[in-house]
Design a protein around this motif. Structure first.
Motif, mmCIF file in Angstrom:
data_model
loop_
_atom_site.group_PDB
_atom_site.id
_atom_site.type_symbol
_atom_site.label_atom_id
_atom_site.label_comp_id
_atom_site.label_asym_id
_atom_site.label_seq_id
_atom_site.Cartn_x
_atom_site.Cartn_y
_atom_site.Cartn_z
ATOM 1 N N ALA A 122 0.830 -1.204 0.000
ATOM 2 C CA ALA A 122 0.000 0.000 0.000
ATOM 3 C C ALA A 122 0.864 1.253 0.000
ATOM 4 C CB ALA A 122 -0.921 -0.006 1.219
ATOM 5 N N CYS A 123 0.403 2.274 -0.708
ATOM 6 C CA CYS A 123 1.080 3.576 -0.751
ATOM 7 C C CYS A 123 0.156 4.593 -0.091
ATOM 8 C CB CYS A 123 1.382 3.990 -2.188
ATOM 9 S SG CYS A 123 2.476 2.864 -3.060
ATOM 10 N N SER A 124 0.451 4.918 1.159
ATOM 11 C CA SER A 124 -0.466 5.782 1.909
ATOM 12 C C SER A 124 -0.187 7.265 1.711
ATOM 13 C CB SER A 124 -0.399 5.437 3.404
ATOM 14 O OG SER A 124 0.923 5.541 3.883
ATOM 15 N N ALA A 125 1.067 7.637 1.494
ATOM 16 C CA ALA A 125 1.412 9.060 1.381
ATOM 17 C C ALA A 125 0.924 9.628 0.053
ATOM 18 C CB ALA A 125 2.919 9.249 1.510
ATOM 19 N N HIS A 126 0.448 10.871 0.097
ATOM 20 C CA HIS A 126 0.032 11.554 -1.138
ATOM 21 C C HIS A 126 1.235 12.342 -1.661
ATOM 22 C CE1 HIS A 126 -2.352 13.655 -4.099
ATOM 23 N NE2 HIS A 126 -1.952 14.809 -3.611
ATOM 24 N N TYR A 136 14.774 31.345 -3.606
ATOM 25 C CA TYR A 136 14.302 31.549 -2.240
ATOM 26 C C TYR A 136 15.262 30.895 -1.248
ATOM 27 C CZ TYR A 136 11.251 31.015 1.830
ATOM 28 O OH TYR A 136 10.722 31.042 3.091
ATOM 29 N N ARG A 137 15.704 31.667 -0.279
ATOM 30 C CA ARG A 137 16.621 31.155 0.738
ATOM 31 C C ARG A 137 15.824 30.380 1.783
ATOM 32 N NH1 ARG A 137 18.608 32.510 5.718
ATOM 33 N NH2 ARG A 137 20.772 31.911 6.135
ATOM 34 N N ILE A 138 16.163 29.103 1.965
ATOM 35 C CA ILE A 138 15.447 28.257 2.914
ATOM 36 C C ILE A 138 16.186 28.257 4.240
ATOM 37 C CG2 ILE A 138 14.643 25.918 3.402
ATOM 38 C CD1 ILE A 138 14.347 25.484 0.436
ATOM 39 N N ASP A 139 15.535 28.745 5.245
ATOM 40 C CA ASP A 139 16.124 28.789 6.581
ATOM 41 C C ASP A 139 15.695 27.537 7.339
ATOM 42 O OD1 ASP A 139 17.448 29.583 8.829
ATOM 43 O OD2 ASP A 139 15.906 31.004 9.478
ATOM 44 N N ALA A 140 16.269 26.407 6.954
ATOM 45 C CA ALA A 140 15.902 25.125 7.559
ATOM 46 C C ALA A 140 17.071 24.168 7.422
ATOM 47 C CB ALA A 140 14.653 24.556 6.890
ATOM 48 N N GLN A 141 17.008 23.082 8.168
ATOM 49 C CA GLN A 141 18.018 22.032 8.122
ATOM 50 C C GLN A 141 17.366 20.721 7.699
ATOM 51 O OE1 GLN A 141 21.348 22.465 8.587
ATOM 52 N NE2 GLN A 141 20.837 24.663 8.715
ATOM 53 N N PRO A 142 18.093 19.860 6.970
ATOM 54 C CA PRO A 142 17.519 18.570 6.586
ATOM 55 C C PRO A 142 17.058 17.781 7.815
ATOM 56 C CG PRO A 142 19.608 18.953 5.474
ATOM 57 C CD PRO A 142 19.482 20.021 6.512
ATOM 58 N N ARG A 143 15.892 17.167 7.703
ATOM 59 C CA ARG A 143 15.392 16.368 8.821
ATOM 60 C C ARG A 143 14.691 15.126 8.290
ATOM 61 N NH1 ARG A 143 10.535 16.073 11.560
ATOM 62 N NH2 ARG A 143 9.692 17.890 10.477
ATOM 63 N N HIS A 144 15.211 13.966 8.665
ATOM 64 C CA HIS A 144 14.550 12.705 8.316
ATOM 65 C C HIS A 144 13.569 12.337 9.422
ATOM 66 C CE1 HIS A 144 16.506 11.459 4.622
ATOM 67 N NE2 HIS A 144 17.662 11.862 5.116
ATOM 68 N N ASP A 145 12.398 11.906 9.017
ATOM 69 C CA ASP A 145 11.390 11.444 9.963
ATOM 70 C C ASP A 145 10.655 10.265 9.340
ATOM 71 O OD1 ASP A 145 9.833 12.619 7.998
ATOM 72 O OD2 ASP A 145 9.101 14.267 9.258
ATOM 73 N N GLY A 146 9.555 9.863 9.917
ATOM 74 C CA GLY A 146 8.824 8.723 9.383
ATOM 75 C C GLY A 146 8.364 8.938 7.958
ATOM 76 N N PHE A 147 8.050 10.179 7.607
ATOM 77 C CA PHE A 147 7.600 10.509 6.247
ATOM 78 C C PHE A 147 8.710 10.248 5.239
ATOM 79 C CE2 PHE A 147 7.094 13.413 2.704
ATOM 80 C CZ PHE A 147 5.748 13.394 2.426
ATOM 81 N N THR A 148 9.904 10.792 5.485
ATOM 82 C CA THR A 148 10.999 10.626 4.525
ATOM 83 C C THR A 148 11.484 9.185 4.496
ATOM 84 O OG1 THR A 148 12.647 11.294 6.177
ATOM 85 C CG2 THR A 148 11.740 13.017 4.781
ATOM 86 N N VAL A 149 11.535 8.542 5.647
ATOM 87 C CA VAL A 149 11.954 7.139 5.689
ATOM 88 C C VAL A 149 10.979 6.276 4.894
ATOM 89 C CG1 VAL A 149 12.254 5.137 7.202
ATOM 90 C CG2 VAL A 149 13.216 7.357 7.849
ATOM 91 N N GLY A 150 9.682 6.567 5.026
ATOM 92 C CA GLY A 150 8.688 5.808 4.273
ATOM 93 C C GLY A 150 8.845 5.975 2.768
ATOM 94 N N LEU A 178 11.676 6.651 1.159
ATOM 95 C CA LEU A 178 12.881 5.935 0.750
ATOM 96 C C LEU A 178 12.634 4.437 0.715
ATOM 97 C CD1 LEU A 178 15.580 8.010 2.683
ATOM 98 C CD2 LEU A 178 14.924 8.174 0.275
ATOM 99 N N LYS A 179 11.834 3.933 1.631
ATOM 100 C CA LYS A 179 11.495 2.500 1.618
ATOM 101 C C LYS A 179 10.624 2.162 0.410
ATOM 102 C CE LYS A 179 11.942 1.471 6.543
ATOM 103 N NZ LYS A 179 11.250 1.055 7.789
ATOM 104 N N LEU A 180 9.754 3.091 0.014
ATOM 105 C CA LEU A 180 8.951 2.878 -1.193
ATOM 106 C C LEU A 180 9.870 2.761 -2.407
ATOM 107 C CD1 LEU A 180 6.367 2.769 -2.856
ATOM 108 C CD2 LEU A 180 6.238 5.276 -2.718
ATOM 109 N N GLU A 181 10.867 3.615 -2.511
ATOM 110 C CA GLU A 181 11.836 3.509 -3.603
ATOM 111 C C GLU A 181 12.534 2.152 -3.578
ATOM 112 O OE1 GLU A 181 14.639 6.659 -3.600
ATOM 113 O OE2 GLU A 181 13.276 8.092 -4.544
ATOM 114 N N GLN A 182 12.929 1.702 -2.396
ATOM 115 C CA GLN A 182 13.618 0.420 -2.280
ATOM 116 C C GLN A 182 12.742 -0.725 -2.754
ATOM 117 O OE1 GLN A 182 14.738 0.267 1.854
ATOM 118 N NE2 GLN A 182 16.347 1.792 1.644
ATOM 119 N N ARG A 183 11.467 -0.698 -2.380
ATOM 120 C CA ARG A 183 10.564 -1.766 -2.805
ATOM 121 C C ARG A 183 10.353 -1.741 -4.317
ATOM 122 N NH1 ARG A 183 7.712 0.161 1.722
ATOM 123 N NH2 ARG A 183 5.943 0.887 0.473
#
Length: 245
Positions: free
Chosen positions: A173-177, A218-232, A234-239
């Protein structure tokens, strides 16, 4: 003939920036040959209202961009997408709501594409009633998930090819939009229509006005952050890689 399914996540309507671009290439038997999946920065401030739809916050985009070197903006990278389709000799591209997504590609890219809009092409098959009070007769255009439910999951669902059945079992299943998840759902629909009703898929050129995203980078004032969304994601790509033909 090899086909591709294509989807974008954007920072707004035409004239805004593309945040992610995805495509899956399949052959006549429904085997997945390869996929394209990249993330980009906007040239205008992020539209925070859209975070709840696609989930692509600045921190997540920065984290997802770490795994594939690519230009920061889609306007610089679309030729690579065209090369990806050319490499597999794609003869037709399936897009759900083609008039929205194609407007983010320059006209010279559109001129080399033959497309089928599954949203309009599946309207009669899905036979979804218009909202009460809506103007015009006939049926409403199905959202992608509505088309998936009818073509792939419902009581009148069409059978997948053997290759598609294996891919669906492997990917799950692919839950993320997000664009890659939507591409896989569109792949499921495309395989079934290609196998059972190929005459419905009429691939034609479609040319829409293109507006270059405005503003300075546009200058992004943020830092990279992996969470359940990004991990999910990357796992979809792996599958997906596990089922490449």
């Amino acid at each position: 003939m090899n086909l591709a399914v294509f989807d974008l996540e954007t920072n707004g309507y035409a004239g805004s920036s593309v945040l992610s671009a995805s495509s899956i290439v399949l052959d006549g038997a429904g085997r997945i040959l390869d996929f394209f999946n990249r993330f980009y920065l906007p040239t205008e401030p992020f539209n925070a209202r859209l975070f709840r739809i696609h989930g692509l916050t600045p921190e997540r985009i920065l984290a997802l961009r770490e795994r594939i070197p690519s230009p920061p903006h889609f306007i610089e990278d679309w030729p690579d997408l065209m090369d990806f389709w050319a490499r597999y000799e794609v003869g037709g591209i399936v897009i759900h709501n083609a008039r929205f997504d194609l407007a983010f590609l320059p006209e010279m890219a559109q001129d080399s594409m033959r497309c089928w809009c599954s949203m309009q092409g599946l309207t009669d098959l899905c036979a979804l009633p218009q909202r009460t009070g809506a103007r015009g007769g006939g049926y409403k255009w199905p959202r992608l998930q509505e088309a998936v439910d009818i073509v792939c999951n419902g009581p009148s669902a069409l059978a997948p090819t053997e290759a598609a059945r294996r891919a669906e079992e492997a990917v799950g299943a692919c839950s993320a939009h997000v664009s890659l998840a939507d591409c896989f759902e569109l792949y499921r629909v495309t395989v079934r229509i290609q196998a059972h009703h190929p005459g419905w898929m009429r691939f034609e050129p479609l040319r829409l006005p293109f507006r270059i995203p405005g503003g300075k980078p546009y200058r992004i004032d943020a830092q990279p952050r992996h969470d359940g969304f990004t991990v999910g994601l990357l796992k979809l790509e792996q599958r997906l890689r596990l089922v490449l033909a």
